[in-house]
Design a protein around this motif. Structure first.
Motif, short mmCIF file in Angstrom:
data_model
loop_
_atom_site.label_atom_id
_atom_site.label_comp_id
_atom_site.label_asym_id
_atom_site.label_seq_id
_atom_site.Cartn_x
_atom_site.Cartn_y
_atom_site.Cartn_z
N LEU A 160 -3.02 2.14 -4.22
CA LEU A 160 -2.42 0.87 -4.63
C LEU A 160 -1.83 1.10 -6.02
CD1 LEU A 160 -5.32 -1.56 -3.62
CD2 LEU A 160 -3.32 -0.90 -2.26
N VAL A 170 0.88 -1.17 0.00
CA VAL A 170 0.00 0.00 0.00
C VAL A 170 0.92 1.22 0.00
CG1 VAL A 170 -1.74 1.29 1.28
CG2 VAL A 170 -1.78 -1.21 1.29
N PRO A 221 -7.33 1.92 -2.12
CA PRO A 221 -7.55 0.74 -1.28
C PRO A 221 -9.02 0.57 -0.91
CG PRO A 221 -5.97 2.28 -0.26
CD PRO A 221 -6.54 2.96 -1.45
N ASP A 222 -9.37 -0.61 -0.49
CA ASP A 222 -10.71 -0.94 0.03
C ASP A 222 -11.81 -0.65 -0.99
OD1 ASP A 222 -9.41 -1.54 2.43
OD2 ASP A 222 -9.53 0.57 3.05
#
Ligand code: HEM
Length: 300
Positions: free
Chosen positions: A295, A25, A267-268
């Motif tokens: 990312l 990350v 992310p996520d």
């Protein structure tokens, strides 16, 4: 002298690319700050003095001033010591190929070329000034530019196409390649137009002033020199920024290499178009409020 530091910019940009490659990350904000710290350290003082994340420590003014003074004092002493060794061994046997800013000031001091005495405190203040004026400013522009490009995937794709067409087959983009990248230059103008502490969002000067639209700088003669007051991210006139060429070189090279080598997502599963490019932190320079965490997938 800006040209003589090309190797510093290219080496540090390559290191940034490798750092992004090896992180799962990516805290892009921290990495971009590290890049500008390291470039400015090497240019102003000859080498890197600290690595990694910026310190968030709060301290009283006197403590900070004393710490900076001790630090710069040690750097000056190191430079004088090296010069002395070079003199004893004869010139040409020195370890360094390029004079840094501090070397230039020490030479001016020793041969009286300036025509007035240059005190050690002045040398220390100028070196620190150069470092302070360049680091945070370049980092801020890079961070906002990446945030806007991530949010506006159509502009990111357009820039990536330009950079990838020019760089085809190369491992890194070199400074010589940048001249062919007209869209990159438009992007790098549009970003400080939108995110600048000055007047660059005046609706009487700009169509849709709140929109990120690099196209407005394509086929436009507006540059960074501040001739037209609608666009003055580096100030204007006799007190205008003397670091424009250096800063633009660092920014263009870093941005070109980042978008050349990587594709980004959040992310996520967060959507890029929802990225917040409005919230700001107050300070001498206006930073993004929240760091840019992404990312990165290597583009093959
Ligand atoms: C994107 C990066 C940068 C931005 C946006 C920026 C912006 C500015 C601005 C707005 C000023 C004030 C101009 C005025 O008063 O009209 C300034 C001054 C200055 N900048 Fe920069 N700057 C940047 C990079 C640099 C770099 C890399 C250096 C040196 C390595 C530098 C050195 C200076 C110095 C020494 C001054 C004071 C000039 C004077 O008062 O005579 N700046 N900069």
């Amino acid at each position: 002298m800006v040209k003589s530091f090309r190797i510093v910019r290219e080496e540090e940009t390559a290191l940034l690319v490798e750092k992004i490659r090896s992180a799962s990350v990516v805290n892009l904000s921290d990495m971009l700050l590290s890049l500008t710290n390291n470039v400015l350290c090497r240019v102003a003082m000859g080498r890197k003095y600290w690595e990694g994340d910026a310190s968030n420590e709060e301290g009283v003014l006197e403590k900070v001033a004393r710490e900076f003074d001790e630090f710069i004092e040690a750097v000056v002493a190191e430079h004088i010591d090296r010069k002395r060794r070079e003199c004893n061994n004869g010139r040409g046997s020195g370890e360094k190929e390029v004079n840094d800013f501090l070397d230039v000031l020490l030479e001016l001091q020793s041969d009286d070329r300036a025509g007035f005495p240059i005190h050690r405190d002045t040398i220390k203040a100028l070196t620190l000034d150069m470092f302070a004026a360049g680091t945070d400013t370049i980092f801020t522009v890079l961070e906002w530019t990446m945030a806007e490009l991530l949010k506006h995937t159509e502009f990111m794709k357009k820039l990536q196409k330009e950079v990838r067409d020019v760089g085809r087959g190369k491992r890194y983009i070199a400074e010589d390649d940048l001249e062919k990248m007209h869209y990159l230059k438009a992007v790098i103008k549009e970003s400080p137009r939108l995110h600048t502490p000055a007047i660059a969002r005046d609706p009487s000067s700009w169509e849709d002033p709140e929109e990120f639209r690099p196209e407005r700088f394509l086929n436009s003669s507006i540059d960074f020199k501040g001739k037209g007051f609608e666009f003055i991210p580096f100030g204007a006139g006799r007190r205008g920024c003397p670091g424009i060429v250096f800063a633009v070189n660092v920014i263009e090279l870093a941005l070109a290499n980042i978008v050349y080598r990587f594709d980004f997502c959040l992310p996520d599963g967060a959507r890029l178009e929802d990225l917040d490019t409005m919230s700001e932190r107050t300070g001498t320079t206006i930073h993004k409020k929240n760091p840019l965490i992404v990312l990165a997938a290597e583009h093959l």
